[in-house]
Design a protein around this motif. Structure first.
Motif, PDB file in Angstrom:
ATOM      1  N   THR A   1      28.263  94.846  59.996  1.00  0.00           N
ATOM      2  CA  THR A   1      28.544  93.429  60.130  1.00  0.00           C
ATOM      3  C   THR A   1      29.723  93.175  61.051  1.00  0.00           C
ATOM      4  OG1 THR A   1      28.107  93.482  57.798  1.00  0.00           O
ATOM      5  CG2 THR A   1      28.579  91.350  58.760  1.00  0.00           C
TER       6      THR A   1
ATOM      7  N   LEU B   1      28.544  93.364  64.334  1.00  0.00           N
ATOM      8  CA  LEU B   1      27.744  92.189  64.657  1.00  0.00           C
ATOM      9  C   LEU B   1      28.638  91.003  64.951  1.00  0.00           C
ATOM     10  CD1 LEU B   1      24.657  91.444  64.628  1.00  0.00           C
ATOM     11  CD2 LEU B   1      25.103  90.454  62.392  1.00  0.00           C
ATOM     12  N   SER B   2      29.582  90.807  64.146  1.00  0.00           N
ATOM     13  CA  SER B   2      30.419  89.616  64.291  1.00  0.00           C
ATOM     14  C   SER B   2      31.346  89.741  65.490  1.00  0.00           C
ATOM     15  CB  SER B   2      31.255  89.413  63.037  1.00  0.00           C
ATOM     16  OG  SER B   2      32.246  90.424  62.972  1.00  0.00           O
TER      17      SER B   2
ATOM     18  N   LYS C   1      38.934  87.739  61.187  1.00  0.00           N
ATOM     19  CA  LYS C   1      38.644  86.800  60.102  1.00  0.00           C
ATOM     20  C   LYS C   1      37.823  87.452  58.984  1.00  0.00           C
ATOM     21  CE  LYS C   1      38.143  82.631  62.891  1.00  0.00           C
ATOM     22  NZ  LYS C   1      37.083  81.738  63.318  1.00  0.00           N
ATOM     23  N   PHE C   2      37.320  88.623  59.263  1.00  0.00           N
ATOM     24  CA  PHE C   2      36.265  89.124  58.403  1.00  0.00           C
ATOM     25  C   PHE C   2      36.714  89.514  56.994  1.00  0.00           C
ATOM     26  CE2 PHE C   2      31.964  89.762  58.391  1.00  0.00           C
ATOM     27  CZ  PHE C   2      31.713  90.777  57.490  1.00  0.00           C
TER      28      PHE C   2
ATOM     29  N   TYR D   1      28.932  91.870  47.591  1.00  0.00           N
ATOM     30  CA  TYR D   1      27.597  91.265  47.579  1.00  0.00           C
ATOM     31  C   TYR D   1      26.527  92.341  47.677  1.00  0.00           C
ATOM     32  CZ  TYR D   1      23.628  88.373  48.270  1.00  0.00           C
ATOM     33  OH  TYR D   1      22.402  87.782  48.103  1.00  0.00           O
TER      34      TYR D   1
ATOM     35  N   TRP E   1      36.456  78.760  54.032  1.00  0.00           N
ATOM     36  CA  TRP E   1      35.009  78.625  54.018  1.00  0.00           C
ATOM     37  C   TRP E   1      34.664  77.212  53.626  1.00  0.00           C
ATOM     38  CZ3 TRP E   1      31.574  83.239  52.672  1.00  0.00           C
ATOM     39  CH2 TRP E   1      32.121  84.407  53.235  1.00  0.00           C
TER      40      TRP E   1
ATOM     41  N   PHE F   1      24.276  78.423  53.364  1.00  0.00           N
ATOM     42  CA  PHE F   1      24.559  79.197  52.167  1.00  0.00           C
ATOM     43  C   PHE F   1      23.668  78.743  51.009  1.00  0.00           C
ATOM     44  CE2 PHE F   1      26.908  81.028  48.701  1.00  0.00           C
ATOM     45  CZ  PHE F   1      27.369  82.212  49.234  1.00  0.00           C
TER      46      PHE F   1
ATOM     47  N   TYR G   1      20.284  79.955  51.523  1.00  0.00           N
ATOM     48  CA  TYR G   1      20.118  81.369  51.195  1.00  0.00           C
ATOM     49  C   TYR G   1      19.941  81.577  49.690  1.00  0.00           C
ATOM     50  CZ  TYR G   1      20.589  86.353  51.130  1.00  0.00           C
ATOM     51  OH  TYR G   1      20.327  87.680  50.944  1.00  0.00           O
TER      52      TYR G   1
ATOM     53  N   ILE H   1      18.731  90.551  53.927  1.00  0.00           N
ATOM     54  CA  ILE H   1      20.126  91.008  54.030  1.00  0.00           C
ATOM     55  C   ILE H   1      20.667  90.804  55.437  1.00  0.00           C
ATOM     56  CG2 ILE H   1      21.561  93.077  53.957  1.00  0.00           C
ATOM     57  CD1 ILE H   1      20.001  93.896  51.474  1.00  0.00           C
TER      58      ILE H   1
ATOM     59  N   LEU I   1      21.496  87.293  55.822  1.00  0.00           N
ATOM     60  CA  LEU I   1      22.744  86.950  55.137  1.00  0.00           C
ATOM     61  C   LEU I   1      23.942  87.280  56.019  1.00  0.00           C
ATOM     62  CD1 LEU I   1      24.245  86.052  52.585  1.00  0.00           C
ATOM     63  CD2 LEU I   1      24.321  88.449  51.918  1.00  0.00           C
ATOM     64  N   LEU I   2      23.905  88.426  56.645  1.00  0.00           N
ATOM     65  CA  LEU I   2      25.011  88.794  57.522  1.00  0.00           C
ATOM     66  C   LEU I   2      25.158  87.775  58.648  1.00  0.00           C
ATOM     67  CD1 LEU I   2      24.444  92.642  57.715  1.00  0.00           C
ATOM     68  CD2 LEU I   2      26.094  91.383  56.334  1.00  0.00           C
ATOM     69  N   ALA I   3      24.020  87.374  59.210  1.00  0.00           N
ATOM     70  CA  ALA I   3      24.071  86.395  60.292  1.00  0.00           C
ATOM     71  C   ALA I   3      24.623  85.069  59.786  1.00  0.00           C
ATOM     72  CB  ALA I   3      22.685  86.201  60.881  1.00  0.00           C
TER      73      ALA I   3
ATOM     74  N   LEU J   1      26.693  84.634  57.330  1.00  0.00           N
ATOM     75  CA  LEU J   1      28.137  84.770  57.122  1.00  0.00           C
ATOM     76  C   LEU J   1      28.883  84.732  58.459  1.00  0.00           C
ATOM     77  CD1 LEU J   1      28.168  87.422  54.289  1.00  0.00           C
ATOM     78  CD2 LEU J   1      28.527  84.959  54.122  1.00  0.00           C
ATOM     79  N   TRP J   2      28.342  85.409  59.439  1.00  0.00           N
ATOM     80  CA  TRP J   2      28.971  85.397  60.768  1.00  0.00           C
ATOM     81  C   TRP J   2      29.089  83.960  61.271  1.00  0.00           C
ATOM     82  CZ3 TRP J   2      28.502  83.682  65.645  1.00  0.00           C
ATOM     83  CH2 TRP J   2      29.279  84.297  66.635  1.00  0.00           C
TER      84      TRP J   2
ATOM     85  N   ILE K   1      31.624  81.821  59.324  1.00  0.00           N
ATOM     86  CA  ILE K   1      33.012  82.150  59.638  1.00  0.00           C
ATOM     87  C   ILE K   1      33.385  81.717  61.049  1.00  0.00           C
ATOM     88  CG2 ILE K   1      34.593  84.075  59.979  1.00  0.00           C
ATOM     89  CD1 ILE K   1      32.746  85.494  57.775  1.00  0.00           C
ATOM     90  N   ASN K   2      32.495  82.003  61.986  1.00  0.00           N
ATOM     91  CA  ASN K   2      32.854  81.760  63.389  1.00  0.00           C
ATOM     92  C   ASN K   2      32.679  80.326  63.842  1.00  0.00           C
ATOM     93  OD1 ASN K   2      33.643  84.434  64.694  1.00  0.00           O
ATOM     94  ND2 ASN K   2      31.829  84.930  63.471  1.00  0.00           N
TER      95      ASN K   2
END
Lengths: 700, 501
Positions: free
Chosen positions: A664, A667-668, A673-674, A682, B76, B138, B141, B179, B182-184, B186-187, B190-191
């Protein structure tokens, strides 16, 4: 606001038969329990079709009174997306109303005939309740055919186009649980399926032509397409050629031309009124109508026109050769239909649209007459056979398999079925092109045109015309002359008036139909009438040489058929006299040149093999069992075993979570910030969720 | 009681009331349980009609929005955010429409643990509604994953002999794809600084769009399922009880195609345009492959399952035509597939209840024995193979038309080859219809008689179950305007925002 006469009635072309079929669906079951039930069902269906005929006549009158002016009637919107605008709009012009009259006129006569025919057919087949269903389907066909001929856009036409295909499927497979001899079998339903699929291949071509049309010409509506076409033809000739040739695939499917004609002979599995209405007079001519309707497109591309004309001509000759070698009375007529459709397609391909339409109309009369007479003969033999079975007191007449359609079982029927004999003679003379019967005038017009513009087509069609007269002569001698070759033929009984009267009407039309467009000054009625739609069409003066040559050829052919089949009538069990002199060629004709076998070997069997291979080997053994079970699930099990073995050791899980976290982060692209811990927990909780559910299942 | 003024919140969570009511009804009172579930879902359907009445179809934006801050920790910004627009309104209606029909189909088919079954079914409806209404990534999801749980149990408890295997495979397969999504998510959260989908539009930098697009695709393509990720589908369909199959084919698969439409295309427009030919390629392969494989099946449910791969291929092809005809056709085809395949599964379930076999070869000649059943099956089959005048044609035709001239796909070949799928559809559908309903009477008829009761035609409850589907099959085929009208403005806006070449 100008008036449109009866244009507002146009939707009733479709509604009338739909009302008829709805009544018969809803109340048919109850009708069938009444003593008068069958007649009621037949009468309702015939009335519905007759109503469509009355509406057609009023609409034709409206066009006529408006001096050929095009009228439209919009019922509502269909599909509107962006530039795509499709309506339910009925188009009333001389071409569409002519088709309406033919469809509903011949259709109504056949409905009436079917009241008598089906009454007996359901009894011979021991399934009386199925009577109701027949008329529902027949009405549905009229409705679909009306949509086809009255639509104002290619897509509305297509709705009818596939709709009649469905009806054809339903009616070919009407006796879906047997073969043509009434034995329990898949044969009839196979024939039905074959027809639908072959037609779908044609429809594929139609659709592609439509897509090209929409994106290059901007519309599906006839006038808009025709208006835009010349501009495109000037800049991009190829696209118009592609459109017209893809459309030809559709024509080949529906109008049974090479290479898609193979479904039509099998379609004879349907009850005879169906063969007459759908597979001779109306539905199969839809392709001819389509090309005529698209005349402004075809005229732009002579290359495509030539291909259409040659397709038709070659089909005409090819099918005629097969017709010579058939023994089934309906199969002869089926190949004859393919051949005659070839004449029409050749005509419209050459740009002789009026000649093509003329032949379409006369052919509808005399071919419907021939088919229905053939139906009368078949029932006559059934009656004779039935009579015999009961006369001998065996009770069970199913023991001997008797084919009432096989001409080798016939002979001498002119004595036992005189009315049918004369009717059949009239149809034969019309089809063979003997003056002054209807077929002479229309076929002559096609030959005339070919002679002027396409010499190759002319010669092919002339040979086909010769063969036409020959195979019809052969049929007449085999069926009606000589001695009965089967007891059933000797005891054949004439059909009742409900069947013969509609035939007489068709016979009159087959005699006089030529008057629609006689090649004499002042008699070019159809030419002028269709000219309102097709623009000014070249008027053909009679060419005595062409007319004389074709008549002489037809007479020669009939004489030749007498020489072979009439002089020494066929005896029971004797092989066809042509078998010996023609040798292998006759074997080819008898077996339809093995085209079906070829298609089976090259296409059908291969498709079955490929789809089995994909389903069993690729999708199941490789993808499902090996890849998913062995590779993915296997690896997962292996990993989870490690995890379970080292349950105390958090390393495994941590490593997994860290891996996800790293992935991740990558990816990010932003480590700052992560929230590493979140993903980790999770992932863990997802994993635990699976474990809990698995646990539940194991303990349950 | 602000909830009551929010139609979408009420619509989403109303089935929970039913779950609560079911909890108090004793398990042996099966009919009361059934009626409670049916009434709950019928009221939910009523609520969806209320939503429809409030919906302004000329407005392309999200409507009837309910929006609150939910989780705001560490920067968030997760919201409870529901809304409906032209992309989702029909799917919401379809969900509310198919759920009571599915429940009606279980009346005599489900006798074991009726209470649990109904509770799971209502929970499933909550999840599905949430998926189509959530406008916060979110929240989406959560609903997305939530639907897995009841479906997992529906297959795992009430399914066929290999139900556990199928349920686990269904669960893990879809979860695996999720999954990456989900990562995407979250990215993005955040971004971009928000999880709200409308706020996010236009804010995703073109440079990362392809990766994010692919991450979302992992989840959605499995759900659709796009070729070659379809391996879970035949297992799930074959083992699922009838009602499960109906909902699975009718609604759950549409969650995947809807996901592309709601997230991939608006959030990653550059990537969508760039990748459109690839998606069209996979869609085309799926259409042809699904149709070919379908033909070779001996189990009728599997045949229909593979036909879904082919049909959903059409939906994907139309969607990534990225023009109005293609996308509107794709949305309509989602509904059409729910109707026709839903009807096919219902009908197959009805005969299965009597014969307990899905082997095509033991059937034959059924039209004669069960005329009503045969006729309805014929209509559903024709709808599935896209006969003009019925619903399937309108969808397939507009999809192929859109794809043929699509700028984004850039070549008519995909649509041209896919149009051959229309021939292949006739091949497998007519094969199925012929082998079951035409021809000589099959061996199963004697076998059923041997067990003491002859094969019967559909009863009134069964006819009532499929009749609503038939009405829409004709309605959409003849007059699809009201359906297109609902989606047209939103689709127009969506296409206008795309950076087409």
């Amino acid at each position: 606001m100008e008036t449109h006469g009866f244009a507002f009635l146009a939707p009733w072309l479709v509604f009338a038969p739909v009302v008829g079929l709805l009544i018969n669906i809803i109340f048919g079951g109850w009708f069938m329990k009444q003593p008068w039930g069958e007649r009621a069902i037949g009468a309702i269906a015939a009335t519905a079709s007759g109503a469509a005929f009355v509406v057609s006549a009023l609409l034709a009158y409206t066009v006529f009174a408006g001096h050929g002016e095009l009228a439209r009637w919009t019922l509502g919107q269909w599909i509107y997306i962006g530039d795509l605008k499709l309506d339910w709009t009925f188009r009333l012009d001389s071409l569409s109303t002519t088709m309406m009259l033919v469809v509903s006129g011949v259709g109504t006569l056949i409905h009436i005939y079917a009241i008598g025919y089906m009454h007996e057919d359901v009894r011979f087949k021991n399934d009386i309740p199925r009577y109701q269903r027949f008329f529902v389907f027949l009405n549905l066909f009229i409705a679909a055919m009306m949509i086809l001929v009255s639509g104002d856009s290619y897509m509305m036409l297509f709705v009818g186009w596939e709709g009649v295909g469905l009806c054809s499927f339903l009616l070919i497979g009407f006796w879906y649980d047997m073969d043509t001899l009434g034995r329990s079998s898949w044969a009839n339903s196979n024939a039905a399926k074959k027809a639908f699929i072959a037609n779908r291949v044609g429809d594929f071509g139609f659709l592609i032509a439509g897509f090209l049309m929409f994106w290059r010409l901007g519309s599906f509506q006839f006038d808009q397409v025709f208006a835009a076409a010349p501009t495109l033809a000037a800049s991009d000739h190829t696209t118009i050629i592609l459109i017209t040739l893809f459309m030809l695939i559709g024509v080949a499917g529906k109008s049974a031309q090479i290479p898609l004609y193979v479904w039509l002979p099998d379609a004879m599995a349907g009850p005879t009124p169906v063969s007459a209405l759908i597979h001779a007079a109306t539905m199969v001519t839809a392709g001819v109508y389509l090309v005529t309707r698209s005349a402004p497109l075809y005229t732009l591309v002579p290359e495509a026109q030539y291909i259409v004309a040659m397709t038709g001509a070659v089909t005409a000759l090819f099918a005629a050769t097969i017709a010579v070698g058939q023994y089934d009375i309906k199969k002869v007529l089926a190949y004859s239909t393919i051949s005659q459709l070839g004449f029409m397609v050749a005509a419209v391909g050459m740009g002789a649209y009026v000649a093509g339409m003329f032949h379409l109309i006369t052919h509808a009369f005399f071919k419907a007459l021939l088919f229905l007479s053939a139906g009368s003969i078949i029932l006559g033999l059934e009656r004779g056979h039935h009579h015999l079975a009961h006369g001998h007191g065996h009770g069970d007449h199913h023991e001997e398999v008797f084919d009432p359609g096989d001409m080798r079982n016939m002979g001498g029927l002119r004595k036992t079925m005189p009315v049918t004999f004369w009717l059949y003679m009239i149809g034969t003379l019309a089809l063979a092109g003997i003056v002054p019967f209807a077929g002479f005038w229309s076929k002559d017009e096609i030959l005339l045109d070919a002679n002027l513009h396409y010499t190759g087509v002319y010669w092919i069609l002339t040979i086909a015309a010769f063969l036409t007269a020959f195979y019809m002569g052969r049929q007449i001698w085999m069926v009606f002359f000589g001695e009965a070759r089967h007891e059933a033929a000797a005891h054949a009984e004439e059909s009742p008036a409900v069947m013969t009267v509609p035939l007489m009407v068709l016979a009159v039309l087959s005699v006089l139909g030529g008057a629609l467009n006689l090649p004499f000054e002042g008699f070019h009625n159809l030419t002028h009438w269709l000219g309102h739609t097709l623009g000014e069409v070249e008027v053909m003066p009679l060419n005595w040489v062409v007319a004389g040559a074709s008549t002489a050829l037809a007479l020669t052919a009939i004489f030749l058929s007498w020489w072979i089949y009439g002089r020494n009538p066929l005896k029971a069990g004797q092989p066809d006299p042509l078998k010996k002199p023609l040798g292998l060629a006759f074997t080819g004709m008898e077996n339809k040149w093995f085209v079906d076998e070829g298609y089976w070997f090259v296409i059908v069997d291969r498709y079955v093999d490929i789809s089995r291979f994909l389903a069993d080997k690729v999708d199941w053994e490789f993808w499902h069992d090996w890849f998913h079970e062995k590779v993915i699930a296997g690896t997962y099990n292996w990993l989870s075993n490690i995890a379970l073995n080292e349950v105390a050791d958090q390393k495994g899980i941590d490593a997994f979570a860290n891996f996800l976290g790293k992935a991740t982060q990558w990816l990010s692209g932003t480590t700052r910030k992560f929230q590493n811990g979140f993903v980790r927990s999770y992932a863990l909780s997802v994993f635990l969720g699976v474990v809990i559910i698995l646990g539940y299942l194991l303990l349950k | 009681m602000e909830f009551l003024s929010q139609p979408l919140t009420l619509l989403t969570f109303f089935p929970l009331l039913g779950v609560l009511a079911l909890a108090f009804i004793p398990g042996e009172r099966k009919n009361l349980l059934r009626w409670t579930a049916l009434v709950t879902t019928l009221v939910t359907f009523g609520l969806s009609l209320w939503v429809l009445s409030q919906f302004k179809s000329e407005n392309p934006a999200l409507q009837l929005v309910a929006q609150y801050n939910w989780i705001t920790v560490a920067g968030w910004n997760i919201q409870y955010h529901l809304g409906v627009d032209g992309l989702s309104i029909l799917l919401v209606l379809l969900t509310a429409f198919l759920t009571p029909i599915s429940i009606l189909s279980t009346w005599t088919a489900v006798e074991e643990r009726v209470k649990d079954f109904m509770m799971f079914f209502l929970l499933l409806e909550v999840g599905m509604m949430g998926v189509f209404l959530a406008q916060d990534l979110f929240l989406f999801y959560i609903f997305w994953e939530f639907t897995l749980v009841p479906m997992y149990f529906l297959i795992g408890i009430w399914g066929g002999p290999r139900r556990i295997y199928a349920a686990v495979k269904f669960f893990l397969y879809t979860m695996a794809g999720s999954i990456l999504m989900l990562l995407a998510i979250l990215w993005l959260g955040i971004n971009v600084g928000t999880f709200s989908v409308p706020d996010m539009i236009g804010k995703v930098p073109p440079g990362v769009q392809i990766l994010l697009f692919l991450a979302f695709t992992a989840a959605f393509a499995i759900k659709v399922p796009m070729w070659p990720l379809h391996s879970w589908l035949p297992d799930a369909h074959v083992e699922a009880p009838t009602a499960g199959s109906v909902i699975l084919a009718g609604v759950l698969l549409k969650m995947g195609t809807y996901g592309f439409l709601r997230f991939n295309i608006p959030l990653f427009p550059q990537a969508s345009v760039q990748l459109a030919p690839w998606l069209a390629l996979f869609a085309t392969i799926g259409i042809i492959y699904g149709a070919a494989v379908s033909y070779a099946q001996s189990d009728v449910k599997k045949l229909v399952a593979y036909s879904s791969v082919s049909h959903l291929g059409f939906v994907m092809l139309g969607m990534f035509a990225l023009n109005e005809q293609g996308i509107e056709g794709a949305i309509l085809q989602m509904i059409n597939h729910g109707l026709s395949t839903g009807a096919l599964f219902l009908l197959i379930g009805m005969i299965y209840e009597q014969t307990h076999t899905r082997e095509i070869k033991v059937y034959g000649g059924l039209w004669k024995i069960t005329p009503i059943f045969g006729t309805i099956m014929l209509i559903a089959s024709l709808s599935s193979m896209g006969l003009p005048g019925l619903n399937g044609f309108v969808g397939e035709f507009t999809i192929l038309l859109g794809a043929f001239g699509s700028q984004a796909i850039g070549s008519p070949w995909y649509a041209g080859i896919s149009a051959a799928g229309v021939i292949m559809a006739a091949v497998y559908i007519l094969y199925m219809f012929q082998k079951m309903f035409l021809g000589p009477t099959g061996s199963i008829v004697e076998e059923v008689k041997h067990h003491g009761h002859a094969l019967r035609d559909l009863n009134w409850r069964e006819i009532l179950t499929v009749l609503p589907l038939l009405i829409f099959i004709f309605w959409i085929g003849l007059y699809p305007k009201p359906f297109f009208d609902l989606m047209a403005p939103t689709v127009k806006a969506l296409v206008a925002a795309l950076p087409l070449p």
